[in-house]
Design a protein around this motif. Structure first.
Motif, mmCIF file in Angstrom:
data_model
loop_
_atom_site.group_PDB
_atom_site.id
_atom_site.type_symbol
_atom_site.label_atom_id
_atom_site.label_comp_id
_atom_site.label_asym_id
_atom_site.label_seq_id
_atom_site.Cartn_x
_atom_site.Cartn_y
_atom_site.Cartn_z
ATOM 1 N N ASP A 5 -12.872 4.426 74.630
ATOM 2 C CA ASP A 5 -11.539 3.804 74.404
ATOM 3 C C ASP A 5 -11.584 2.672 73.296
ATOM 4 O OD1 ASP A 5 -9.787 5.384 76.115
ATOM 5 O OD2 ASP A 5 -11.208 4.508 77.989
ATOM 6 N N PRO A 8 -9.175 -3.506 70.096
ATOM 7 C CA PRO A 8 -8.151 -3.620 70.933
ATOM 8 C C PRO A 8 -6.909 -2.438 70.430
ATOM 9 C CG PRO A 8 -7.711 -4.969 69.097
ATOM 10 C CD PRO A 8 -8.935 -4.629 68.882
ATOM 11 N N SER A 9 -6.611 -1.914 71.598
ATOM 12 C CA SER A 9 -5.637 -0.661 71.455
ATOM 13 C C SER A 9 -4.523 -0.856 72.521
ATOM 14 C CB SER A 9 -6.268 0.534 71.706
ATOM 15 O OG SER A 9 -6.890 0.741 73.128
ATOM 16 N N ALA A 10 -3.449 -0.183 72.209
ATOM 17 C CA ALA A 10 -2.181 -0.172 73.004
ATOM 18 C C ALA A 10 -2.558 -0.001 74.427
ATOM 19 C CB ALA A 10 -0.981 0.500 72.292
ATOM 20 N N SER A 11 -3.285 1.138 74.630
ATOM 21 C CA SER A 11 -3.716 1.639 76.009
ATOM 22 C C SER A 11 -4.288 0.659 76.941
ATOM 23 C CB SER A 11 -4.662 2.882 75.759
ATOM 24 O OG SER A 11 -6.135 2.377 75.457
ATOM 25 N N GLY A 12 -5.055 -0.506 76.137
ATOM 26 C CA GLY A 12 -5.627 -1.556 77.378
ATOM 27 C C GLY A 12 -6.813 -0.799 78.048
#
Length: 342
Positions: A5, A8-12
């Motif tokens: 994953d 940073p990514s929107a999925s968190g």
């Protein structure tokens, strides 16, 4: 193995393991792909120093720690921090190894907590204890109960039985920590001997020796000195290619002979025989090396090169009228050699 994953990514969804693996891409790696742990260079001031108590003081730093296959953790110490030693041994002397570690209680790790810590691995008192190296200290920390993998050695401190503080006579600090750098960066080393111990660097990794500010490049089997880099066009059809030019200036003491010669050893070996140019610069009365204030000498033959190899060439200076040189003069020359380093 799987795609981690992102962070940073929107999925968190990225957890600490995902982030550590991603951060490893920012750190210099060895030829096996392992990130190089250690301290990011700030200056040459000692990282760990003494106090008037039984504490050692660790200066501010930024560094990298790692456990095999788990990426990296970036650590920072934002100011001088004391680390307390046990009392001096009753007899003989011991080495204490000061280390830093980020504890992790989450599987696959099993530390007691999740805190960053400074610690001390206390050595056994001996008449003549052996000074740890970075490698031996790291191995001892990895094997020590209650410490284990992920600890990074900083400094070894010799503590004699007579010590009542870390500034007592006979207390000796040896900085053990290695330096690291970001990917593509130049890795600092205190000495050339320390650099030579890094035999697992990636090909073309760059390093600098702090003792003399010289720069080095790893050829895949050895460290080769870097003098300067230029672009050389070999002919009208080739595009510019990267090459290295080494150069120097020297003198040959004159004798009452028609010719004098000297063998010039290149600072770093070439992969193949380089192009060598040299020139007679002038002369001055014999004495210490001083290329300023040279005067011309009439009927001088330009300097010649012969016997060129990948490591050296022979330079000849002579008169062009079959006359003799003077034993009163030093004859100065300049040279440059261009090619690909070994």
């Amino acid at each position: 193995m799987a795609l981690q994953d992102g962070f940073p990514s929107a999925s968190g969804l990225a957890d600490a393991n995902d982030v550590r693996l991603a951060l490893a891409g920012l750190i210099v790696r060895d030829s096996s792909g392992n990130p190089r742990t250690g301290i990011f260079f700030r200056n040459t001031t000692a990282l760990v120093t003494s106090t008037a108590t039984m504490n050692s003081s660790v200066a501010a730093f930024e560094g990298v720690v790692s456990r095999s296959g788990q990426g990296v953790i970036l650590l920072a110490n934002n100011g001088a921090t004391n680390v307390l030693h046990d009392a001096a041994p009753v007899a003989n002397s011991r080495y204490d190894t000061i280390y830093v570690k980020q504890n992790d209680s989450v599987s696959p790790n099993a530390d007691a907590n999740d805190l960053p810590v400074f610690g001390i691995l206390k050595g056994s008192p001996l008449v003549s204890p052996t000074l740890p190296t970075y490698a031996t200290a790291k191995a001892a920390l990895d094997a020590a109960p209650g410490i284990g993998a992920g600890a990074e050695p900083l400094t070894a401190v010799l503590i004699p039985s007579t010590a009542t503080s870390m500034q007592s006579a006979g207390v000796v600090y040896t900085q053990l920590h290695q330096y690291t750098a970001t990917t593509g960066g130049v890795v600092p080393f205190r000495t050339k001997a320390a650099l030579d111990l890094w035999t697992t660097a990636q090909k073309d990794q760059l390093a600098v020796v702090l003792a003399d500010s010289k720069r080095w490049r790893y050829t895949g089997s050895a460290w080769a000195g870097i003098v300067s880099e230029v672009h050389l066009q070999l002919d009208t059809t080739n595009s510019l290619i990267a090459a290295v030019t080494q150069y120097g200036i020297g003198k040959i003491p004159g004798t009452v002979t028609e010719t004098i010669e000297d063998t010039i050893t290149f600072p770093a070996a070439f992969a193949s025989i380089p192009v060598v140019l040299s020139n007679f610069c002038g002369a001055r009365l014999k004495g210490s090396f001083d290329p300023s204030g040279l005067f011309p000498v009439t009927n001088m033959e330009r300097s010649l090169e012969h016997g060129t190899s990948t490591t050296a060439f022979k330079l000849i200076i002579s008169k062009d009228n079959n006359g003799n040189l003077s034993s009163s003069y030093d004859y100065y020359y300049m040279w440059q050699a261009t090619g690909v380093l070994a």
